[in-house]
Design an enzyme around this catalytic site. Sequence first.
Site, PDB file in Angstrom:
ATOM      1  N   SER A  99       0.821  -1.207   0.000  1.00 17.07           N
ATOM      2  CA  SER A  99       0.000   0.000   0.000  1.00 17.07           C
ATOM      3  C   SER A  99       0.857   1.259   0.000  1.00 17.07           C
ATOM      4  O   SER A  99       1.920   1.306   0.628  1.00 17.07           O
ATOM      5  CB  SER A  99      -0.898   0.004   1.240  1.00 17.07           C
ATOM      6  OG  SER A  99      -1.534   1.250   1.410  1.00 17.07           O
ATOM      7  N   TYR A 123      -2.287   5.027  -4.034  1.00 16.85           N
ATOM      8  CA  TYR A 123      -3.202   6.126  -3.758  1.00 16.85           C
ATOM      9  C   TYR A 123      -2.548   7.311  -4.450  1.00 16.85           C
ATOM     10  O   TYR A 123      -1.441   7.718  -4.089  1.00 16.85           O
ATOM     11  CB  TYR A 123      -3.317   6.382  -2.258  1.00 16.85           C
ATOM     12  CG  TYR A 123      -4.106   5.346  -1.503  1.00 16.85           C
ATOM     13  CD1 TYR A 123      -5.458   5.126  -1.782  1.00 16.85           C
ATOM     14  CD2 TYR A 123      -3.512   4.597  -0.486  1.00 16.85           C
ATOM     15  CE1 TYR A 123      -6.182   4.184  -1.075  1.00 16.85           C
ATOM     16  CE2 TYR A 123      -4.238   3.657   0.226  1.00 16.85           C
ATOM     17  CZ  TYR A 123      -5.567   3.452  -0.075  1.00 16.85           C
ATOM     18  OH  TYR A 123      -6.294   2.511   0.628  1.00 16.85           O
ATOM     19  N   THR A 149      -6.156   2.357  -6.269  1.00 19.88           N
ATOM     20  CA  THR A 149      -7.362   2.305  -5.444  1.00 19.88           C
ATOM     21  C   THR A 149      -8.111   3.629  -5.577  1.00 19.88           C
ATOM     22  O   THR A 149      -7.549   4.694  -5.328  1.00 19.88           O
ATOM     23  CB  THR A 149      -7.023   2.044  -3.968  1.00 19.88           C
ATOM     24  OG1 THR A 149      -6.457   0.731  -3.854  1.00 19.88           O
ATOM     25  CG2 THR A 149      -8.271   2.105  -3.099  1.00 19.88           C
ATOM     26  N   LYS A 240      -8.806  -0.732  -8.434  1.00 23.15           N
ATOM     27  CA  LYS A 240      -9.414  -1.409  -7.279  1.00 23.15           C
ATOM     28  C   LYS A 240     -10.484  -0.508  -6.667  1.00 23.15           C
ATOM     29  O   LYS A 240     -10.259   0.682  -6.475  1.00 23.15           O
ATOM     30  CB  LYS A 240      -8.335  -1.715  -6.235  1.00 23.15           C
ATOM     31  CG  LYS A 240      -8.839  -2.360  -4.949  1.00 23.15           C
ATOM     32  CD  LYS A 240      -7.677  -2.664  -4.023  1.00 23.15           C
ATOM     33  CE  LYS A 240      -8.129  -3.327  -2.732  1.00 23.15           C
ATOM     34  NZ  LYS A 240      -8.793  -2.375  -1.811  1.00 23.15           N
ATOM     35  N   HIS A 264     -13.743  -2.042  -0.149  1.00 24.11           N
ATOM     36  CA  HIS A 264     -12.802  -1.710   0.928  1.00 24.11           C
ATOM     37  C   HIS A 264     -13.236  -2.351   2.243  1.00 24.11           C
ATOM     38  O   HIS A 264     -13.101  -1.757   3.321  1.00 24.11           O
ATOM     39  CB  HIS A 264     -12.656  -0.195   1.077  1.00 24.11           C
ATOM     40  CG  HIS A 264     -11.259   0.249   1.372  1.00 24.11           C
ATOM     41  ND1 HIS A 264     -10.379   0.643   0.399  1.00 24.11           N
ATOM     42  CD2 HIS A 264     -10.568   0.357   2.534  1.00 24.11           C
ATOM     43  CE1 HIS A 264      -9.228   0.977   0.932  1.00 24.11           C
ATOM     44  NE2 HIS A 264      -9.320   0.803   2.241  1.00 24.11           N
TER      45      HIS A 264
END
Length: 379
Positions: A99, A123, A149, A240, A264
């Site tokens: 992440s 992100y 995402t 995603k 999520h």
Amino acid sequence: MSHFQYRVSHINLPRLYASSNAGMSNTHLANRQAFFRHRIIPRQLVDTNLRDTTTEIFGHRVSAPIGFAPIGINKIYHPSGEIAVAKVAGELNLPYCLSTAGSSPIEKVGKANGKGPRFYQLYMPHDDELTLSLLNRAWDSGFDALILTTDTWQLGWRHDDVANSNYAFYRGIGADLGLTDPVFQKRCREAGIDVEKDKVAASTKWIDSVWHGRAWSWEKIPWLIEQWKKISGGRPFVIKGIQSVADAKKCVEYGVDGIVVSNHAGRQVDGAIASLDALENIASAVGDKIYIMFDSGVRGGSDVAKALSLGARFVFVGRLWIWGLSIMGEEEVRHVMKSLLADFDILMAVGGINKVDEFDKSVLESYPKSYSMIPEKVL
């Protein structure tokens, strides 16, 4: 270790951050209820002695259609953070997703993962130069698929986190991935922030540079795809957070290589569609046009089997291994994931399934949607 770190790592987790959900947890509840309405139909007198759980994802032959979903700030669960998780993923030959909210530098995580398949979850920052820096670091560290995402540019309203002021970055904890980025370090210097001396200010700037204040639109997707393809030599680009058929069709239209059908884990939009129901809708509409993956609500091997039967080609799990990490670090992550692999393998053995691609709707008996409004706790 500070009092805050000890409190979060050893007392409140997994009850707090790892287990928090948006609003009244209705989406989280629906995720689990959706699995209950599908039942597996075992097949008898099938020779499954030589069954094969392996599958292929983006050119990687992996042990099972199961991967490590991207979860941020792993160091609030255990000091070893992402390093331990990436190591176990590499050992088990399961895809690991790092992440952007990671609490370890990209380079160290890549090294810990060894020769394992690994993907980078983005992100997207508000700063294009910072975005490109993250993509280049990921590619240079062996992350060969990009997963954008789209459902978390702003955190959902999560009662437990609000009540406990449970936001590690604002306490200077867990932003190591960002704080080690050369472009972000430059931005800090420009703002008069010393990354080494004032981690609270630097970490606050990091979260505000990436998450808060910018909702992206489809207009940005062609640029991001172009940049990633240029950096990676054409490796896969995934989105995603897809829950609607319309968005899945948009992904096909824009040339996206794959999607992760995900809400999520119920942490963003309360009262939303169950991710498994979204999967069924999306697979029926575009299953032959794009590589479909799934997450949200998976708790065991039968859940993996049901998602595969409803059209997913790969399944990611998150809370299972993060709970393990919070309890006993690397050892428990390994135990949890090996147990999940064993559960899935045995299910195939006793269910009469020899290969992963044999999972389809004929394996299931499915009942009408019927969700209780009783506020029960479902793990």
